[in-house]
Every structure is written in structure tokens, then in C-alpha cells.
Motif scaffolding. Structure first.
Motif, PDB file in Angstrom:
ATOM      1  N   ILE A 142     -31.920  29.211  -5.376  1.00  0.00           N
ATOM      2  CA  ILE A 142     -32.487  30.234  -4.818  1.00  0.00           C
ATOM      3  C   ILE A 142     -33.091  31.058  -4.904  1.00  0.00           C
ATOM      4  O   ILE A 142     -33.996  30.460  -4.625  1.00  0.00           O
ATOM      5  CB  ILE A 142     -31.212  31.071  -4.112  1.00  0.00           C
ATOM      6  N   ALA A 308     -25.703  34.393  -2.095  1.00  0.00           N
ATOM      7  CA  ALA A 308     -27.286  34.441  -1.127  1.00  0.00           C
ATOM      8  C   ALA A 308     -27.515  36.050  -0.926  1.00  0.00           C
ATOM      9  O   ALA A 308     -28.244  37.007  -0.950  1.00  0.00           O
ATOM     10  CB  ALA A 308     -26.764  33.915   0.145  1.00  0.00           C
ATOM     11  N   ALA A 311     -29.130  36.597  -4.127  1.00  0.00           N
ATOM     12  CA  ALA A 311     -30.656  36.965  -4.515  1.00  0.00           C
ATOM     13  C   ALA A 311     -30.987  37.480  -3.863  1.00  0.00           C
ATOM     14  O   ALA A 311     -32.480  37.849  -3.363  1.00  0.00           O
ATOM     15  CB  ALA A 311     -30.658  35.368  -3.900  1.00  0.00           C
ATOM     16  N   VAL A 321     -33.435  31.100  -0.032  1.00  0.00           N
ATOM     17  CA  VAL A 321     -31.828  31.752   0.005  1.00  0.00           C
ATOM     18  C   VAL A 321     -31.585  29.975   1.206  1.00  0.00           C
ATOM     19  O   VAL A 321     -30.957  29.023   0.902  1.00  0.00           O
ATOM     20  CB  VAL A 321     -31.384  32.356   0.993  1.00  0.00           C
ATOM     21  N   ARG A 322     -32.434  29.250   2.155  1.00  0.00           N
ATOM     22  CA  ARG A 322     -32.259  28.540   2.458  1.00  0.00           C
ATOM     23  C   ARG A 322     -32.807  27.001   2.112  1.00  0.00           C
ATOM     24  O   ARG A 322     -31.554  25.817   2.064  1.00  0.00           O
ATOM     25  CB  ARG A 322     -33.533  27.760   4.420  1.00  0.00           C
ATOM     26  N   GLY A 324     -33.047  26.851  -1.159  1.00  0.00           N
ATOM     27  CA  GLY A 324     -31.824  26.732  -2.341  1.00  0.00           C
ATOM     28  C   GLY A 324     -31.271  26.281  -2.351  1.00  0.00           C
ATOM     29  O   GLY A 324     -30.024  25.519  -2.962  1.00  0.00           O
ATOM     30  N   LEU A 325     -30.188  26.757  -1.022  1.00  0.00           N
ATOM     31  CA  LEU A 325     -29.376  25.988  -0.888  1.00  0.00           C
ATOM     32  C   LEU A 325     -28.594  24.443  -0.677  1.00  0.00           C
ATOM     33  O   LEU A 325     -28.277  23.648  -1.484  1.00  0.00           O
ATOM     34  CB  LEU A 325     -28.252  26.806   0.220  1.00  0.00           C
TER      35      LEU A 325
END
Length: 480
Positions: A142, A308, A311, A321-322, A324-325
Motif C-alpha cells: 500500500i 489499511a 497506512a 489502499v485499493r 496496494g491490496l
């Protein structure tokens, strides 16, 4: 000491004893020697490998004492220990009696960060009984997606000393910390930290569950922005309450349910944030979809939420976040899907070496043929079996302590068919997979989640997982 302050120590002529050769001891000895300390390394072992390592250090002018890790060298002013050395070793008792402080490799890295004249990167720290490595790697993914220079370091296998003293100048570090490391890190002060969960583990080292929890709780001490806890594990929130943090530091929960204010959670398949938004009483920020988490098993979604939260505490935007996941790929042997054969899924979770990890693994599937067993390390299995009984199609048991699991199955799931493999050679895994395949029906999952250590039959859990995967792929080739 505040989170961003750098401690300076005059190492010139300081007499330091480094306890243990190995991945932490050798870098510590080198770093201290380079700074002018008078270093003596003590090591319990005196084998060929230790002698080779000793010769390399002695060539630099470092004193090495092999075969005697119990005696404190005269005039020692500081002991720096490998994290695995138990607190009741005579060396540490002698240090305590002499008033000599004991640091671990994490403490030394914390004290030396910024020593090379560059800005000291803040630490986002993760601990817990299970899920640490996955969460730290998710967090690093992330942070990278946010354009930050970062690395996943610490107990994950990458030396913190190398990270803080190396050539790369990081913006932030994602740090995995074990209870051993935290025990010997009295001045560590993270930017933000998470305790993912607490279950009995390493009690022979810590002496009690209370001492183990207290060492885990050290990760919250001095946090400046966020202490992240698991809403479904009240013991983690208790540790937040007990921590002495910087003024303004917040308690941030994560939950698999709908989040309350100051929490991250899940709503209709969406990971949402009600902690780092302008109006957390009335607003929620979408971060990612559950399907963005790989694999989307419940405990792994919890890992993603914890990552998350850390981060977001560091100011990362939701889109990162999205992204990185989505970019994250789990390590091998952690709920790793190996193959589908005849509408049966085969999943390798050899990393599930204790009951707490295996409980999470079993909860991820509806109908399971479970392959379990190995070295129990003093564990009991009644609670695990009781919770999983309704999901079990069948069980195949391997390893030295399989009888303990068999007894729990007899007590709490007597209707579940059990195959007990007496052979303990490494080839037993092929037979275990074959017997599991006989028990499985279309729609089932054959799950290797041993709830035990591997060393009775395999070098480590990686080799056990590889044996499982090899056996499954061989069956897939035969059925193709």
C-alpha cells in the motif's frame, strides 16, 4: 523520547557484548565495531559454521568467544542480544545484577537510525500471534502504491539494522516485530502500531500469557498517531488502554463487521474507513472491495484492514489502499491455492503452525478435508476441533503428536471420519493427499493446516508445504 527523535550514543571505547552469532548478531557486531565500540561476541555453539563466522569477525578486530554464552565478559557496559535468547539465561541474570542494560537488535536499530546523517524514517509496526508477515507485506504494498519509498523489514527476515544503516533513504518502514524482539526494545517509539490478535504462544520463553501479552503491548508505547487494535479480540484493546502514548494518539479499531466511529470495517463487501475521515460520526470512506484482498478469507480481510489502518494513519489516500491490496501477492504456504482436481480445491496453509492460525484457516471454508498434525509444542486441540466440527468432511492425521488431535476429534467430532497415518517419513504427505482425495466430495476443500510445527518430519513449514503441493500437482497430472 518522542517518535521522531534520534538517540545519539558515543560508542567510542564502549565495551559491548553481543550475544549470539547469526542474522542479527553479526550485523550488530559489525555496526558497533565500525562506530568504535570494543565488541565481544559470545555464542553458545562452537560448530564449523560458528568458527567460520568467528574468523571473519576476528579479522576485523572483534573478539569472539565460542561455546560460552553464559558468562558476562568483564567490564561489559551493554549487552546486545539476538531476539531468541531467553530472558532467564545466566548471561542476562549477570547483566541485571551488574546493572548492565540489555538491548535487542530492534533496540539497536532504533538507536542507530539516522546515525548515517540522513533523516530517520518513521516506523509503522505490526505484531500479534498470527498474520504479522502478511499484514506487513500488505502495508508495504500500500505504501509503495502511494509512491513512498518503503520496505517490509524486521522479523520478516530483512534486518532492521541493514534497513536503517543502508544506502537507501526510506520515507517510512513497515516493521514486523515478534514478542521476543519487543521484550528487548525498551525505547522503541513507533509512529503507529497494530496488535493483530493474541493467543497463547511461546509461553515457554515468556513464562506466562500475561508476560507474553505485556511484551506484545510494548509496541504501543509512545505511539504518536494511532494504536490499531482488533475489535473482535478485546485483549488487544486492553493493551491500548494500558499504553503510555503521545498526546493526541488515537485508538483505531478494525472489524469484519460494520465499523463504528474511529474504526475500519466491512459493509456490503466494501472495506470502509470511519476513522480517518472529516466527520467520523456520519461519514465513511470506501477503501477497497473484499475481492481486492488475496485471498479473501476472513482472517486475511482482517489483515488487510489492519494494514489499511496503519497506512491511513500515515496519510495514505484511499486509492493507494485499493491499489496496494490489488498488487499484493501472499507468500507461499499461506492459504495458497494449489489446484482444483475433480471440483475439489487443494489449499496449502502449512504456515498454520499453531491452533490460532489453523482456526482462522478452517473458518475460511465451508466443507473441509483437513490434513493436520506434527509437533504440538504443548498445544491442546479441543477448542479448535469444537469450533470446526461442522465444517469437517474428514480428517487425515500425520506426524508425531497426531494422537492429541485424534483424541480431540473423538471427544468433539466423533462422526467425522479420521485417517491416522502412522508413517512419519517425508513420503507420508503423498499418502495423506491420496487419502484426503478419497474422503473429498465435489465442492470440498482439502486443506493442509497442520496446527503443529513441522520439524518431526520436515526441515521447516516451507518444506512441508512444498511436499503437499508436489503431491497435489502429481495427482493433477495423473487426472489430466
Amino acid at each position: 523520547m518522542g517518535s521522531q527523535e534520534v538517540s545519539t550514543v558515543d560508542w567510542q571505547g564502549k565495551r559491548v557484548t553481543v550475544a549470539g552469532l547469526g542474522v542479527s548478531g553479526i550485523p550488530a557486531a559489525r555496526a558497533l565495531h565500525e562506530r568504535g565500540a570494543l565488541v565481544t561476541v559470545v555464542n553458545d555453539g562452537d560448530d564449523a559454521r560458528a568458527r567460520t563466522q568467528a574468523a571473519e569477525l576476528e579479522a576485523l578486530g572483534i573478539t569472539v568467544r565460542l561455546g560460552d554464552g553464559a558468562t558476562l565478559p568483564p567490564s561489559t557496559e551493554l549487552v546486545v542480544t539476538a531476539p531468541g535468547w531467553q530472558p532467564d539465561k545466566p548471561l542476562f541474570l549477570a547483566a541485571a545484577e551488574a546493572g548492565v542494560p540489555v538491548w535487542g537488535d530492534v533496540e539497536l536499530a532504533w538507536r542507530l537510525r539516522g546515525d548515517n546523517g540522513r533523516k530517520a524514517a518513521p516506523w509503522l509496526a505490526v505484531t500479534g500471534t498470527n498474520g504479522k508477515t502478511t499484514t506487513v507485506r500488505m502495508l508495504a504494498s500500500i505504501l509503495e502504491a502511494a509512491g513512498l519509498r518503503t520496505a517490509a523489514v524486521g522479523n520478516i527476515g530483512v534486518s532492521l539494522l541493514d534497513a536503517v544503516l543502508g544506502e537507501t533513504e526510506y520515507d517510512v518502514l513497515a516493521v514486523e516485530l515478534s514478542s521476543y524482539q519487543l521484550h528487548w526494545a525498551p525505547s522503541l517509539r513507533a509512529h503507529s502500531a497494530a496488535v493483530l490478535n493474541l493467543a497463547p504462544d511461546h509461553l515457554d520463553w515468556h513464562g506466562s500469557m500475561e508476560a507474553y501479552a505485556a511484551d506484545k503491548g510494548r509496541v504501543y508505547e509512545g505511539n504518536t498517531v494511532a494504536c490499531v487494535y482488533n475489535v473482535s479480540d478485546p485483549a488487544t484493546e486492553d493493551l491500548v488502554r494500558e499504553a503510555d502514548v503521545e498526546e493526541g494518539c488515537r485508538a483505531i479499531g478494525f472489524t469484519l463487521g460494520a465499523p463504528g466511529p474511529s474504526q475500519l470495517g466491512v459493509v456490503d463487501g466494501i472495506l470502509v474507513d470511519r476513522a480517518f475521515v472529516a466527520n467520523r460520526q456520519k461519514q465513511a470512506q470506501e477503501l477497497a472491495e473484499v475481492s481486492d484482498v488475496n485471498p479473501p478469507a476472513p482472517h486475511n480481510i482482517a489483515n488487510a484492514l489492519a494494514a489499511a489502518a496503519l497506512a491511513r494513519a500515515f496519510g495514505v489516500e484511499p486509492a493507494a489502499v485499493r491499489d496496494g491490496l490489488r498488487a499484493f501477492r501472499p507468500d507461499a504456504h499461506r492459504i495458497e491455492h494449489v489446484a482444483d482436481i475433480g471440483e475439489v480445491a487443494y489449499v496449502d496453509d502449512s504456515k498454520a503452525t499453531n491452533t490460532h492460525a489453523t482456526e482462522a484457516s478452517l473458518a475460511a471454508y465451508d466443507s473441509i478435508v483437513w490434513i493436520a498434525g506434527g509437533l504440538a509444542k504443548g498445544a491442546t486441540f479441543d477448542e479448535l476441533v469444537t469450533g470446526a466440527a461442522k465444517r469437517l468432511r474428514g480428517v487425515v492425521l500425520i506426524g508425531a503428536d497426531r494422537a492429541l488431535i485424534h483424541e480431540a476429534l473423538t471427544r468433539h467430532a466423533p462422526e467425522v471420519p479420521v485417517v491416522d497415518l502412522e508413517r512419519t517419513d517425508t513420503g507420508a504427505m503423498s499418502e495423506a493427499v491420496a487419502r484426503a482425495a478419497e474422503l473429498a466430495r465435489p465442492g470440498d476443500t482439502v486443506l493442509l493446516a497442520p496446527a503443529c510445527a513441522s520439524m518431526d518430519m520436515f526441515t521447516n513449514y516451507n518444506k512441508r508445504g512444498e511436499a503437499f503441493a508436489d503431491a497435489v500437482r502429481a495427482r493433477a497430472d495423473e487426472s489430466a
